[in-house]
Design a protein around this motif. Structure first.
Motif, PDB file in Angstrom:
ATOM      1  N   THR A  88       0.818  -1.216   0.000  1.00 18.81           N
ATOM      2  CA  THR A  88       0.000   0.000   0.000  1.00 18.81           C
ATOM      3  C   THR A  88       0.853   1.268   0.000  1.00 18.81           C
ATOM      4  O   THR A  88       0.311   2.373  -0.079  1.00 18.81           O
ATOM      5  CB  THR A  88      -0.915   0.035   1.245  1.00 18.81           C
ATOM      6  N   LEU A  89       2.181   1.137   0.095  1.00 19.78           N
ATOM      7  CA  LEU A  89       3.066   2.288   0.227  1.00 19.78           C
ATOM      8  C   LEU A  89       3.890   2.517  -1.031  1.00 19.78           C
ATOM      9  O   LEU A  89       3.944   1.652  -1.924  1.00 19.78           O
ATOM     10  CB  LEU A  89       3.993   2.085   1.431  1.00 19.78           C
ATOM     11  N   ASN A  90       4.540   3.660  -1.102  1.00 16.31           N
ATOM     12  CA  ASN A  90       5.379   4.008  -2.253  1.00 16.31           C
ATOM     13  C   ASN A  90       6.661   3.192  -2.216  1.00 16.31           C
ATOM     14  O   ASN A  90       7.476   3.343  -1.300  1.00 16.31           O
ATOM     15  CB  ASN A  90       5.691   5.508  -2.218  1.00 16.31           C
ATOM     16  N   ARG A  91       6.842   2.333  -3.213  1.00 15.14           N
ATOM     17  CA  ARG A  91       7.975   1.411  -3.224  1.00 15.14           C
ATOM     18  C   ARG A  91       9.081   1.836  -4.184  1.00 15.14           C
ATOM     19  O   ARG A  91      10.049   1.119  -4.375  1.00 15.14           O
ATOM     20  CB  ARG A  91       7.497   0.004  -3.600  1.00 15.14           C
ATOM     21  N   ARG A  92       8.924   3.000  -4.780  1.00 15.88           N
ATOM     22  CA  ARG A  92       9.878   3.431  -5.802  1.00 15.88           C
ATOM     23  C   ARG A  92      11.096   4.097  -5.179  1.00 15.88           C
ATOM     24  O   ARG A  92      10.977   4.972  -4.314  1.00 15.88           O
ATOM     25  CB  ARG A  92       9.211   4.388  -6.779  1.00 15.88           C
ATOM     26  N   VAL A  93      12.270   3.667  -5.615  1.00 15.13           N
ATOM     27  CA  VAL A  93      13.541   4.299  -5.270  1.00 15.13           C
ATOM     28  C   VAL A  93      14.262   4.565  -6.581  1.00 15.13           C
ATOM     29  O   VAL A  93      14.830   3.655  -7.190  1.00 15.13           O
ATOM     30  CB  VAL A  93      14.399   3.405  -4.347  1.00 15.13           C
ATOM     31  N   GLY A  94      14.197   5.806  -7.043  1.00 14.91           N
ATOM     32  CA  GLY A  94      14.728   6.122  -8.360  1.00 14.91           C
ATOM     33  C   GLY A  94      13.881   5.475  -9.436  1.00 14.91           C
ATOM     34  O   GLY A  94      12.665   5.677  -9.495  1.00 14.91           O
ATOM     35  N   ASN A  95      14.504   4.659 -10.255  1.00 17.35           N
ATOM     36  CA  ASN A  95      13.784   3.943 -11.303  1.00 17.35           C
ATOM     37  C   ASN A  95      13.468   2.500 -10.919  1.00 17.35           C
ATOM     38  O   ASN A  95      13.050   1.703 -11.754  1.00 17.35           O
ATOM     39  CB  ASN A  95      14.596   3.951 -12.610  1.00 17.35           C
ATOM     40  N   PHE A  96      13.708   2.195  -9.661  1.00 21.46           N
ATOM     41  CA  PHE A  96      13.568   0.804  -9.213  1.00 21.46           C
ATOM     42  C   PHE A  96      12.410   0.687  -8.231  1.00 21.46           C
ATOM     43  O   PHE A  96      12.257   1.508  -7.334  1.00 21.46           O
ATOM     44  CB  PHE A  96      14.871   0.352  -8.537  1.00 21.46           C
ATOM     45  N   ASN A  97      11.561  -0.330  -8.439  1.00 26.03           N
ATOM     46  CA  ASN A  97      10.464  -0.632  -7.528  1.00 26.03           C
ATOM     47  C   ASN A  97      10.893  -1.737  -6.565  1.00 26.03           C
ATOM     48  O   ASN A  97      11.263  -2.834  -7.008  1.00 26.03           O
ATOM     49  CB  ASN A  97       9.212  -1.077  -8.291  1.00 26.03           C
ATOM     50  N   ILE A  98      10.847  -1.461  -5.282  1.00 24.39           N
ATOM     51  CA  ILE A  98      11.251  -2.447  -4.284  1.00 24.39           C
ATOM     52  C   ILE A  98      10.150  -3.481  -4.109  1.00 24.39           C
ATOM     53  O   ILE A  98       9.007  -3.125  -3.785  1.00 24.39           O
ATOM     54  CB  ILE A  98      11.526  -1.772  -2.931  1.00 24.39           C
ATOM     55  N   PRO A  99      10.427  -4.780  -4.314  1.00 25.31           N
ATOM     56  CA  PRO A  99       9.410  -5.807  -4.035  1.00 25.31           C
ATOM     57  C   PRO A  99       9.104  -5.837  -2.541  1.00 25.31           C
ATOM     58  O   PRO A  99      10.029  -5.890  -1.721  1.00 25.31           O
ATOM     59  CB  PRO A  99      10.079  -7.116  -4.494  1.00 25.31           C
ATOM     60  N   PRO A 100       7.832  -5.778  -2.144  1.00 24.42           N
ATOM     61  CA  PRO A 100       7.504  -5.792  -0.712  1.00 24.42           C
ATOM     62  C   PRO A 100       8.095  -6.989   0.027  1.00 24.42           C
ATOM     63  O   PRO A 100       8.505  -6.869   1.181  1.00 24.42           O
ATOM     64  CB  PRO A 100       5.968  -5.828  -0.704  1.00 24.42           C
ATOM     65  N   ALA A 101       8.149  -8.156  -0.653  1.00 21.14           N
ATOM     66  CA  ALA A 101       8.683  -9.357   0.008  1.00 21.14           C
ATOM     67  C   ALA A 101      10.154  -9.213   0.371  1.00 21.14           C
ATOM     68  O   ALA A 101      10.644  -9.888   1.289  1.00 21.14           O
ATOM     69  CB  ALA A 101       8.475 -10.573  -0.883  1.00 21.14           C
ATOM     70  N   SER A 102      10.864  -8.317  -0.336  1.00 20.07           N
ATOM     71  CA  SER A 102      12.294  -8.158  -0.054  1.00 20.07           C
ATOM     72  C   SER A 102      12.540  -7.478   1.293  1.00 20.07           C
ATOM     73  O   SER A 102      13.654  -7.517   1.810  1.00 20.07           O
ATOM     74  CB  SER A 102      12.969  -7.355  -1.169  1.00 20.07           C
ATOM     75  N   LEU A 103      11.493  -6.855   1.872  1.00 22.59           N
ATOM     76  CA  LEU A 103      11.660  -6.240   3.190  1.00 22.59           C
ATOM     77  C   LEU A 103      11.998  -7.267   4.258  1.00 22.59           C
ATOM     78  O   LEU A 103      12.579  -6.932   5.292  1.00 22.59           O
ATOM     79  CB  LEU A 103      10.384  -5.486   3.586  1.00 22.59           C
ATOM     80  N   VAL A 104      11.624  -8.528   4.008  1.00 25.32           N
ATOM     81  CA  VAL A 104      11.973  -9.588   4.961  1.00 25.32           C
ATOM     82  C   VAL A 104      13.487  -9.689   5.106  1.00 25.32           C
ATOM     83  O   VAL A 104      13.997 -10.126   6.141  1.00 25.32           O
ATOM     84  CB  VAL A 104      11.369 -10.931   4.507  1.00 25.32           C
ATOM     85  N   GLY A 105      14.201  -9.239   4.079  1.00 20.83           N
ATOM     86  CA  GLY A 105      15.655  -9.235   4.152  1.00 20.83           C
ATOM     87  C   GLY A 105      16.178  -8.371   5.290  1.00 20.83           C
ATOM     88  O   GLY A 105      17.255  -8.644   5.846  1.00 20.83           O
TER      89      GLY A 105
END
Length: 487
Positions: A249-266
């Protein structure tokens, strides 16, 4: 893993791609019975394999260190820290690189890489087998425990002798010959001592040795501690479900890259890795000076710290979601469920705290159930730890469906909806914080009556003195060596 890789690679084993319809939706065909059977068969096979390997591999690794050797015993105190570190280091790789590959390259390569890695791991394990210390199987621990309980029930009306030496026990030479450990009778769970009352029968379902009775007692005494870890395991299930869904539900964009929500588990994994290193290299050394305990703090104290952090995790998550909902409300995003103009990184505190909590609780839990289990039941003790994770996931599913149903009854707006902007995850997380507090009080209660199993190598105090003596001798030798080097 091989079957799972085939299920996402072979055209006949996976459903065809969805076709876009005129109205913009997707026309997707249902998976066939064969495709479902292969896919779920692979998942269940993987689950069974994991259940068989996790308790046994960690137990076998710890068994490579001798309890009677002071140096190896001291290394064993750190074994589970670094064991879990290695496990989560692999998890970090899966949550970052593999998630990216699966989302951007394809599922075939995303599953083929861990399959290849598993094959390499098996090869290394087999190559090292001739060099491992092996313990011969001694029979099912469940059978041993069942014999003790049945024998005690059969003799429930017999009085216990006042002198414990009148109870049945094997000779010390018998234990030494079979490289086993003799355990003296204890006053707790005295009813089970009746299994060792001599009645003239040598039937193992009627007469059990004192050591067998005490081994059963040790496994039973750990059950209340086991129950107290169910709620924290339920909290871990939120990371891979609601925490990630919040990220969508949040803004996942960092520059031209979209952060996959599942990667937050990292971030959970990275936090845990850092905390484990700091704990083992710094925290233990500092606390050892105060407590005189070679572990720094006891295993149950370490678990208690982890449970306290779980309370902080859910409290933080509740406040963060309340803030997210307030921003969604201000921007009129409640009904349409649109993206909230907040960076996904506002969720980092709850992910990082969860990693720190796991570094305390999960490592201590694994070591506690291994350490306190009898020598002949170490794998069963370790399986206590993995059992809590499975139970926690079941409880998580039950609570999610139950709370959702209750909060939507009588026409009310539920706490947990598909549209998270119209939900109240802040209430749900606050409920979890309260549940953790109640569970922590239960944990303190059961810990108060728990008696640690005696150490095999006499005691931790003896080990501490041995290590201190070894250190002083080493320093003395170095001091004697300096003059000779100068000359």
């Amino acid at each position: 893993m091989s079957l799972l890789t085939l299920a996402v690679s072979v055209p006949g084993l996976k459903p065809p791609p969805c076709c876009e319809s005129i109205n913009g939706g997707g026309d997707c065909k249902k998976a066939s019975t064969l495709q479902l059977a292969v896919f779920f068969g692979a998942l269940y096979t993987l689950a069974i394999g994991t259940g068989g390997t996790k308790p046994n591999i960690s137990t076998m690794g710890a068994d490579q260190l001798d309890d009677f050797d002071p140096k190896e015993k001291s290394l064993k105190l750190s074994f589970f820290n670094w064991w879990v570190f290695s496990i989560f280091f692999g998890t970090l790789f899966a949550n970052t690189i593999l998630v990216y590959i699966q989302d951007n390259v394809g599922w075939t390569l995303g599953y083929a890489l861990p399959t290849l890695g598993l094959a390499v791991s098996i090869s290394i394990f087999l190559a090292g087998s001739p060099f491992y210390r092996h313990k011969l199987p001694t029979g099912s621990p469940f059978t041993k425990m069942a014999r003790v309980i049945v024998a005690a029930l059969k003799k429930w009306s017999l009085p216990l002798p006042t002198d414990p030496t009148q109870l049945y026990e094997l000779d010390s030479e018998e234990y030494a010959k079979n490289v086993k450990f003799k355990i003296d009778p204890t006053p707790t769970l005295r009813f089970l001592n009746k299994a060792s009352i001599k009645t003239g029968s040598i039937d193992p379902w009627i007469l059990c040795s004192v050591t067998e009775v005490e081994e059963t007692k040790q496994m039973i005494r750990m059950l209340p501690i086991l129950v107290s870890t169910f709620v924290p395991s339920t909290m871990m299930a939120q990371v891979n479900t609601l925490f990630i869904k919040q990220g969508t539900t949040l803004n996942r964009r960092v520059g031209n890259f979209n952060i996959p929500p599942a990667s937050l588990v990292g971030f959970v994994t990275a936090s845990m890795l850092v905390t484990v290193v700091l704990y083992d290299r710094l925290f233990v050394k500092i606390m050892r000076r105060w407590t005189k305990n070679p572990r720094g703090v006891s295993l149950l104290q370490r678990m208690g710290i982890g449970m306290t952090l779980h309370i902080m995790v859910m409290t933080t998550a509740s406040f963060m979601d309340r803030y997210r909902l307030s921003v969604a409300r201000k921007n009129g995003l409640i009904e349409n469920g649109g993206q909230v103009p907040l960076t996904i990184f506002i969720l980092l505190p709850q992910f990082i705290l969860m990693g720190a909590a796991d570094a305390f609780l999960e490592v201590a839990k694994l070591e506690f159930f291994y350490d306190q289990a009898p020598e002949s039941m170490k794998s069963l003790g370790t399986s206590y730890s993995t059992t809590t994770l499975g139970v926690g996931n079941f409880i998580s599913s039950f609570l999610l469906s139950t709370v959702s149903e209750i909060t939507q009854s009588h026409g009310r707006q539920g706490w947990i909806l598909n549209n998270l902007n119209a939900s109240h995850l802040d209430y749900y997380y606050a409920f979890f914080a309260i549940l953790n507090c109640v569970n922590f009080l239960f944990f303190l209660f059961v810990v108060r009556f728990y008696v640690y199993k005696a150490e095999v190598s006499d005691s931790m105090d003896v080990l501490a003195k041995q290590l201190e003596l070894m250190s002083s001798v080493k320093e003395s030798n170095q001091q004697q060596l300096k003059p000779s080097l100068v000359q």
